[in-house]
Design an enzyme around this catalytic site. Sequence first.
Site, short mmCIF file in Angstrom:
data_model
loop_
_atom_site.label_atom_id
_atom_site.label_comp_id
_atom_site.label_asym_id
_atom_site.label_seq_id
_atom_site.Cartn_x
_atom_site.Cartn_y
_atom_site.Cartn_z
N CYS A 2 0.88 -1.19 0.00
CA CYS A 2 0.00 0.00 0.00
C CYS A 2 0.90 1.22 0.00
CB CYS A 2 -0.85 0.04 1.26
SG CYS A 2 -1.85 -1.42 1.50
N ARG A 28 1.27 1.71 -5.87
CA ARG A 28 1.46 0.77 -4.74
C ARG A 28 0.14 0.16 -4.29
NH1 ARG A 28 6.35 1.33 -2.26
NH2 ARG A 28 5.53 0.26 -0.45
N TRP A 77 -3.81 -1.60 -1.20
CA TRP A 77 -3.83 -2.84 -1.97
C TRP A 77 -4.19 -3.91 -0.95
CZ3 TRP A 77 -3.96 -3.77 -7.00
CH2 TRP A 77 -3.81 -5.08 -7.44
N ASN A 103 1.19 0.18 5.97
CA ASN A 103 1.56 -0.67 4.84
C ASN A 103 2.27 -1.86 5.41
OD1 ASN A 103 2.30 -1.82 2.40
ND2 ASN A 103 4.22 -0.67 2.32
N GLY A 104 1.74 -3.08 5.13
CA GLY A 104 2.37 -4.30 5.64
C GLY A 104 1.32 -5.28 6.12
N GLU A 499 8.25 -20.04 -19.66
CA GLU A 499 8.05 -18.68 -19.14
C GLU A 499 9.06 -17.72 -19.79
OE1 GLU A 499 5.82 -17.17 -17.77
OE2 GLU A 499 6.72 -15.36 -16.95
N LYS A 503 8.00 -14.40 -21.91
CA LYS A 503 8.48 -13.06 -21.54
C LYS A 503 9.05 -12.34 -22.75
CE LYS A 503 6.93 -12.11 -18.33
NZ LYS A 503 5.98 -13.13 -18.08
N GLU A 506 6.32 -11.47 -25.42
CA GLU A 506 5.30 -10.45 -25.13
C GLU A 506 5.88 -9.05 -25.02
OE1 GLU A 506 3.10 -10.73 -21.46
OE2 GLU A 506 4.68 -11.85 -20.51
N HIS A 522 12.89 -34.70 -31.38
CA HIS A 522 11.64 -35.19 -32.03
C HIS A 522 11.10 -34.16 -32.99
CE1 HIS A 522 11.62 -38.64 -29.37
NE2 HIS A 522 11.93 -37.81 -28.38
N LYS A 620 -3.33 -6.10 -19.06
CA LYS A 620 -2.82 -6.67 -17.81
C LYS A 620 -3.72 -7.79 -17.32
CE LYS A 620 -0.17 -7.29 -14.38
NZ LYS A 620 1.04 -8.07 -14.66
C1 AGP Z 1 2.15 -12.82 -18.44
O1 AGP Z 1 3.30 -12.00 -18.48
C2 AGP Z 1 0.96 -12.16 -19.08
N1 AGP Z 1 0.72 -10.88 -18.55
C3 AGP Z 1 -0.27 -13.07 -19.10
O2 AGP Z 1 0.12 -14.30 -19.64
C4 AGP Z 1 -0.91 -13.36 -17.71
O3 AGP Z 1 -0.06 -14.15 -16.94
C5 AGP Z 1 -2.22 -14.11 -17.96
O4 AGP Z 1 -3.07 -13.29 -18.73
C6 AGP Z 1 -2.92 -14.51 -16.67
O5 AGP Z 1 -3.26 -13.38 -15.94
P1 AGP Z 1 -3.78 -13.60 -14.43
O6 AGP Z 1 -2.64 -14.14 -13.66
O7 AGP Z 1 -4.21 -12.22 -13.97
O8 AGP Z 1 -4.94 -14.55 -14.49
#
Ligand code: AGP
Length: 625
Positions: A2, A28, A77, A103-104, A499, A503, A506, A522, A620
Amino acid sequence: MCGITGYIGDNKKTTEILIDGLKRLEYRGYDSCGIAAVDAKSALYLKRASGRVDVLAKLVAEEPARGPQAGVGHTRWATHGAPSEDNAHPHTDCASQLVVVHNGIIENYLDLKEKLLAAGHKFKSETDTEVIAHVLEDKLKSLHVQEKAIRSDMLEPVFFEAFRRTLADLKGSFALSVIWAKCPSMVLGARLHSPLVVGLGKGENFIASDVSAFLKHTKRVIFMNDGEIAAVKKDSVDFYTFQGKKVAKESVTIQWDSTMAEKGGYKHFMLKEIHEQAEAVENTLRGRLLPMGGDILNAEMGLTAAAMKAFASVQFVACGTAYHACLVGRVLFENFGVHAGADVASEFTDRARLLDKHTLVVAISQSGETADTLFAVREARAAGAKVLSITNTVGSTLTRESDHVLYTHCGPEIGVASTKAFLGQLAAIYLLAGHFAAARGRMDAGDARKYAEDLLKIPRLIEETLEQEKEIARIAEGFAASEHFLFISRHVNYPIALEGALKIKEISYVHAEGYPAGEMKHGPIAIIYKGMPLLAVAPSGRALDLMAGNIEEAKARGADVVAIVDEASRKTVRASRYITLPKTSELLTPLLTVIPLQLFAYYVALAKKCDIDKPRNLAKSVTVR
Ligand code: AGP
């Protein structure tokens, strides 16, 4: 995480200063907020709102301007208690004379609240923070001071001593900013495992979670350390230990502008959040590891040891990065003898129909609002399965549709590319797996303590890993022109290869694939061309020898191999470049191996001048199917 702030001075626009500070702290936390201020006549003003700071600003603007005051502010938050006006800070004592922003996490708040309720205190919220105001109220009373009889010159020392004694009762993490209506000449702050900084003005002073809250007013700051109290008055600031010993502190002058300050001086939120991962893991594990086997989880989320024994299987479900966390979870649970599966949420329908009450579905979502994951959870519940959600967002839709909720405590993640939330998800999964293993007799007390100790070392090892940032950036910049990348690994690090590929895709918009290293021969090995970047995650462990062979095969076909290793495995693997990580137990390596891949993706994107925090075509939280 927060944002808290505090002000004391002669400026007639105290409430505006507090609101503006909160606006700069919204990164935050932004699910609810509030301010409180007290004037020289001890008249207390308090206003809170659910939602963002702009909502609060409108409410405050509608009211008559107020003179110079001492005040505190908070943007939330949520960690305990859903986002709402009642749960918004500031929180007050029974008499609404003591005002706290925090905050905490107060780990022992339930014990304290029980004692306070028994002593007749009345609570107005579900938060851990409100407990602090009531403890402080008790401490003031315990100083045997009849408020009406306090001499004016005693107000500050009494307030300080009551606050100091309050801190001794609190366990957990806190950055606090506190005012007492009867003592408008002082704002008190304290710091333990949550950041707090003081801003030095002329005839006014500030205190806040970070400098962005007051940088437009002063660049002269004093950073507080854990275990310190700040007594902030308009013409002076004094610092003390929690034991009351005076501390001499040096001020520094900040060179950042306020935009940079919101990112903590980092160029992007993504990089800042990569550097917040040790704290995210520490805060997610804090107070939840021992005794391993269920009591802690039962107290927090109603998951008993008996239930953990009874489940026949665990089925993970999520999207994107959260799905990669699911894949780590599957390996972990299977390692502890629990049948486990992991599915992408959008492909879960057929699996859901086979579930029943003997299955625990673990749904993972940072936002708690991802449509595919929510749909999967509804299908699972319709089939009779129990659902446990792991999420970073208190009060999100997912939490209201789950039987059990395990929160990560990462604070808001602003960068679209998920980093600290992923580490928080992994930490929660390791925590859950350990409790399951202990409850099911797959981990005795000795093993459980070793497992917990290894996990508690991870935040320090994350910081050690981040010390290689410059070397990783140098390697990444060398690949900025590449259009294709391969990421490979095995066993518990195969999801980390996925992952790493996600990264870089994206945020750099280049083609990248993650593969189980055993799959290369394969088919995928055919795509390797001379100089193709291939990142191989190869820590010590049961898969190392096979990984070494896969790396040789890739190199023989011209791949330019960057190996993520530890000191020992570096001797086995022959790569073009190495990123060497600190040693941890094999099962825990994903908590470290993902970090160089996050930094690699970041610095490739930086070299390609991509919009790192807001990559094209991405949101997001994907709230549509
Ligand atoms: C990951 O870097 C992306 N932003 C995306 O794959 C994300 O992880 C996915 O949309 C799931 O989001 P969530 O964790 O809010 O469900």
